[in-house]
Design a protein around this motif. Structure first.
Motif, PDB file in Angstrom:
ATOM      1  N   ARG A  71       0.827  -1.212   0.000  1.00 15.93           N
ATOM      2  CA  ARG A  71       0.000   0.000   0.000  1.00 15.93           C
ATOM      3  C   ARG A  71       0.859   1.260   0.000  1.00 15.93           C
ATOM      4  N   THR A  72       2.107   1.107  -0.285  1.00 14.23           N
ATOM      5  CA  THR A  72       2.985   2.277  -0.283  1.00 14.23           C
ATOM      6  C   THR A  72       2.515   3.340  -1.264  1.00 14.23           C
ATOM      7  N   MET A  73       2.786   4.580  -0.912  1.00 16.32           N
ATOM      8  CA  MET A  73       2.613   5.683  -1.865  1.00 16.32           C
ATOM      9  C   MET A  73       3.974   6.190  -2.317  1.00 16.32           C
ATOM     10  N   GLY A  74       4.978   5.371  -2.071  1.00 16.34           N
ATOM     11  CA  GLY A  74       6.335   5.766  -2.406  1.00 16.34           C
ATOM     12  C   GLY A  74       6.925   4.866  -3.468  1.00 16.34           C
ATOM     13  N   ILE A  75       8.135   4.452  -3.232  1.00 16.36           N
ATOM     14  CA  ILE A  75       8.856   3.640  -4.206  1.00 16.36           C
ATOM     15  C   ILE A  75       8.355   2.198  -4.110  1.00 16.36           C
ATOM     16  N   THR A  76       7.844   1.692  -5.222  1.00 13.83           N
ATOM     17  CA  THR A  76       7.282   0.341  -5.216  1.00 13.83           C
ATOM     18  C   THR A  76       8.318  -0.724  -5.535  1.00 13.83           C
ATOM     19  N   LYS A  77       9.249  -0.384  -6.425  1.00 12.46           N
ATOM     20  CA  LYS A  77      10.167  -1.402  -6.928  1.00 12.46           C
ATOM     21  C   LYS A  77      11.446  -0.733  -7.380  1.00 12.46           C
ATOM     22  N   VAL A  78      12.555  -1.391  -7.164  1.00 10.66           N
ATOM     23  CA  VAL A  78      13.815  -0.905  -7.721  1.00 10.66           C
ATOM     24  C   VAL A  78      14.515  -2.072  -8.398  1.00 10.66           C
ATOM     25  N   GLU A  79      15.336  -1.732  -9.361  1.00  8.59           N
ATOM     26  CA  GLU A  79      16.081  -2.756 -10.091  1.00  8.59           C
ATOM     27  C   GLU A  79      17.520  -2.290 -10.202  1.00  8.59           C
ATOM     28  N   LEU A  80      18.438  -3.155  -9.854  1.00 13.05           N
ATOM     29  CA  LEU A  80      19.864  -2.810  -9.971  1.00 13.05           C
ATOM     30  C   LEU A  80      20.541  -3.762 -10.932  1.00 13.05           C
ATOM     31  N   VAL A  81      21.245  -3.173 -11.881  1.00 16.62           N
ATOM     32  CA  VAL A  81      21.986  -3.965 -12.861  1.00 16.62           C
ATOM     33  C   VAL A  81      23.382  -3.362 -12.977  1.00 16.62           C
ATOM     34  N   VAL A  82      24.311  -4.162 -13.489  1.00 14.23           N
ATOM     35  CA  VAL A  82      25.658  -3.664 -13.758  1.00 14.23           C
ATOM     36  C   VAL A  82      25.847  -3.590 -15.263  1.00 14.23           C
ATOM     37  N   ARG A  83      26.254  -2.411 -15.727  1.00 14.14           N
ATOM     38  CA  ARG A  83      26.639  -2.249 -17.136  1.00 14.14           C
ATOM     39  C   ARG A  83      28.055  -1.712 -17.152  1.00 14.14           C
ATOM     40  N   GLY A  84      28.916  -2.427 -17.879  1.00 16.02           N
ATOM     41  CA  GLY A  84      30.327  -2.091 -17.777  1.00 16.02           C
ATOM     42  C   GLY A  84      30.773  -2.390 -16.349  1.00 16.02           C
ATOM     43  N   ARG A  85      31.326  -1.412 -15.716  1.00 21.61           N
ATOM     44  CA  ARG A  85      31.705  -1.610 -14.312  1.00 21.61           C
ATOM     45  C   ARG A  85      30.784  -0.863 -13.354  1.00 21.61           C
ATOM     46  N   THR A  86      29.760  -0.214 -13.924  1.00 21.77           N
ATOM     47  CA  THR A  86      28.942   0.672 -13.100  1.00 21.77           C
ATOM     48  C   THR A  86      27.599   0.041 -12.781  1.00 21.77           C
ATOM     49  N   PRO A  87      27.229  -0.017 -11.520  1.00 20.22           N
ATOM     50  CA  PRO A  87      25.873  -0.417 -11.195  1.00 20.22           C
ATOM     51  C   PRO A  87      24.895   0.729 -11.472  1.00 20.22           C
ATOM     52  N   TRP A  88      23.738   0.380 -11.991  1.00 21.28           N
ATOM     53  CA  TRP A  88      22.694   1.357 -12.290  1.00 21.28           C
ATOM     54  C   TRP A  88      21.438   0.972 -11.531  1.00 21.28           C
ATOM     55  N   MET A  89      20.690   1.997 -11.149  1.00 22.86           N
ATOM     56  CA  MET A  89      19.465   1.783 -10.375  1.00 22.86           C
ATOM     57  C   MET A  89      18.278   2.342 -11.151  1.00 22.86           C
ATOM     58  N   ARG A  90      17.197   1.578 -11.231  1.00 21.06           N
ATOM     59  CA  ARG A  90      15.952   2.041 -11.840  1.00 21.06           C
ATOM     60  C   ARG A  90      14.864   1.989 -10.778  1.00 21.06           C
ATOM     61  N   VAL A  91      13.989   2.997 -10.786  1.00 25.73           N
ATOM     62  CA  VAL A  91      12.991   3.128  -9.720  1.00 25.73           C
ATOM     63  C   VAL A  91      11.597   3.266 -10.324  1.00 25.73           C
ATOM     64  N   TRP A  92      10.642   2.602  -9.695  1.00 22.56           N
ATOM     65  CA  TRP A  92       9.222   2.778  -9.988  1.00 22.56           C
ATOM     66  C   TRP A  92       8.532   3.224  -8.693  1.00 22.56           C
ATOM     67  N   ALA A  93       7.538   4.113  -8.825  1.00 23.14           N
ATOM     68  CA  ALA A  93       6.854   4.626  -7.642  1.00 23.14           C
ATOM     69  C   ALA A  93       5.353   4.610  -7.857  1.00 23.14           C
ATOM     70  N   ALA A  94       4.617   4.587  -6.747  1.00 27.81           N
ATOM     71  CA  ALA A  94       3.150   4.563  -6.788  1.00 27.81           C
ATOM     72  C   ALA A  94       2.596   5.964  -6.607  1.00 27.81           C
ATOM     73  N   ASP A  95       1.455   6.197  -7.241  1.00 27.77           N
ATOM     74  CA  ASP A  95       0.733   7.446  -7.036  1.00 27.77           C
ATOM     75  C   ASP A  95      -0.742   7.145  -7.239  1.00 27.77           C
ATOM     76  N   PRO A  96      -1.537   7.127  -6.171  1.00 26.67           N
ATOM     77  CA  PRO A  96      -2.930   6.706  -6.307  1.00 26.67           C
ATOM     78  C   PRO A  96      -3.753   7.627  -7.202  1.00 26.67           C
ATOM     79  N   LEU A  97      -3.337   8.854  -7.382  1.00 26.23           N
ATOM     80  CA  LEU A  97      -4.114   9.789  -8.192  1.00 26.23           C
ATOM     81  C   LEU A  97      -3.658   9.839  -9.649  1.00 26.23           C
ATOM     82  N   ASP A  98      -2.448   9.452  -9.877  1.00 23.84           N
ATOM     83  CA  ASP A  98      -1.863   9.686 -11.196  1.00 23.84           C
ATOM     84  C   ASP A  98      -1.280   8.420 -11.806  1.00 23.84           C
ATOM     85  N   GLY A  99      -1.457   7.294 -11.149  1.00 24.00           N
ATOM     86  CA  GLY A  99      -0.891   6.052 -11.662  1.00 24.00           C
ATOM     87  C   GLY A  99       0.583   5.936 -11.347  1.00 24.00           C
ATOM     88  N   PRO A 100       1.173   4.836 -11.723  1.00 21.86           N
ATOM     89  CA  PRO A 100       2.592   4.616 -11.393  1.00 21.86           C
ATOM     90  C   PRO A 100       3.515   5.560 -12.155  1.00 21.86           C
TER      91      PRO A 100
END
Lengths: 163, 137
Positions: free
Chosen positions: B32-61
């Motif tokens: 039921r969070t209204m914040g960050i729902t999911k994160v994904e971490l991957v490594v490309r080259g030598r750098t880890p990258w982070m992707r974020v998804w968030a919830a918003d009950p009024l405006d969709g994800p």
């Protein structure tokens, strides 16, 4: 003024309408572990309208004063505790054995700060939880010494007197 | 060797950090969070990258896109066990600095949001728990 933008539902919370009050942080906080080899104490004060944080570490030859740096105050959405550390038990004709589920919590804002020691940089994040100041330290070495950047967390207890 | 705490002056160099424990998809334990729902971490080259998804009950994800992990942290200056990381998302109206740590199989994300849009909203911290075994439906 244009409508505010939102990146998540939390951005809409009414509690964000007022700035966070740093007052609950304004204490000298001592490490709950007297034998820590990390951070011995954290002190929070207000200067020129802004929050400042001083850190004193426990060194092998005695305390190491990191000095004071400005800190960014943040409202803490995740406060917990129901005011148990401060609120009096509910009273009626008989002394009750339960505590009110009060909305005011023994909590406060969080802060984020950064200490730059030249050879290392330390990001500090802190929040109040049940009357304790829980502080996470993200230490980054810049000196090529081969030491790993490291994370650690310590817990601090409020001194009785506000600073 | 300079130091600022008693735990730092140890002469043993650590092995390189193993990033595997922070990688993959992490789901908020609170559906039921209204914040960050999911994160994904991957490594490309030598750098880890982070992707974020968030919830918003009024405006969709909302998908925040991807940001590089700015630093990875061990659980001590002479350890090779990964314990946390940081990343910063520039969202236009706001900047959110993520400071994450691992504990008991969870990733705990502290997200410090600073508003840049003059809306007068208070800057805020959210702190939530993420698991790799609690995938949302």
């Amino acid at each position: 003024m244009t409508s505010p933008a939102y990146a998540r539902g939390d951005d809409r919370l009414p509690m964000l309408a007022a700035p966070a009050d740093p007052e609950p942080l304004l204490h000298r906080w001592r490490n709950a572990d007297r034998d820590t080899r990390g951070i011995a104490e954290v002190s929070c004060t207000v200067h020129d309208g802004g929050l400042w944080v001083r850190v004193v570490a426990a060194g092998p030859d005695g305390p190491i004063d990191w000095g004071a740096v400005p800190a960014a105050v943040h409202a803490d959405l995740t406060v917990t505790g129901g005011g148990r550390a401060l609120a009096e038990p509910v009273m009626d004709e008989l002394r009750t054995r339960h505590y009110a589920d009060v909305s005011a919590t023994d909590s406060g804002p969080a802060f984020a700060a950064s200490f730059d020691h030249g050879f290392q940089r330390v990001l500090v994040q802190a929040r109040i939880n049940l009357g304790l100041l829980v502080v996470a330290f993200f230490t980054e070495f810049l000196d090529g010494s081969g030491r790993a950047n490291y994370y650690h967390r310590e817990v601090f207890v409020r001194d009785g007197v506000a600073v | 060797m300079d130091y600022r705490a008693g735990s730092e002056p140890d002469p043993h160099p650590p092995a390189p950090l193993d990033l595997v424990p922070i990688l993959g998809t992490w789901w908020n334990t609170n559906h039921r969070t209204m914040g960050i729902t999911k994160v994904e971490l991957v490594v490309r080259g030598r750098t880890p990258w982070m992707r974020v998804w968030a919830a918003d009950p009024l405006d969709g994800p909302h998908e925040w896109g991807e940001a590089p992990v700015t630093a990875v942290y061990a659980d001590g200056p002479f350890s090779s066990v990964v314990a946390g990381y940081t990343a910063t998302f520039e969202l236009g109206h706001a900047r959110t600095a993520i400071q994450a740590n691992l504990n008991l199989g969870l990733t705990i994300l502290a997200a410090f949001t600073t508003f840049l849009d003059g809306s007068g909203r208070a800057n805020y911290l959210s702190r939530e728990f993420y698991s790799q075994v609690g995938e949302w439906p």
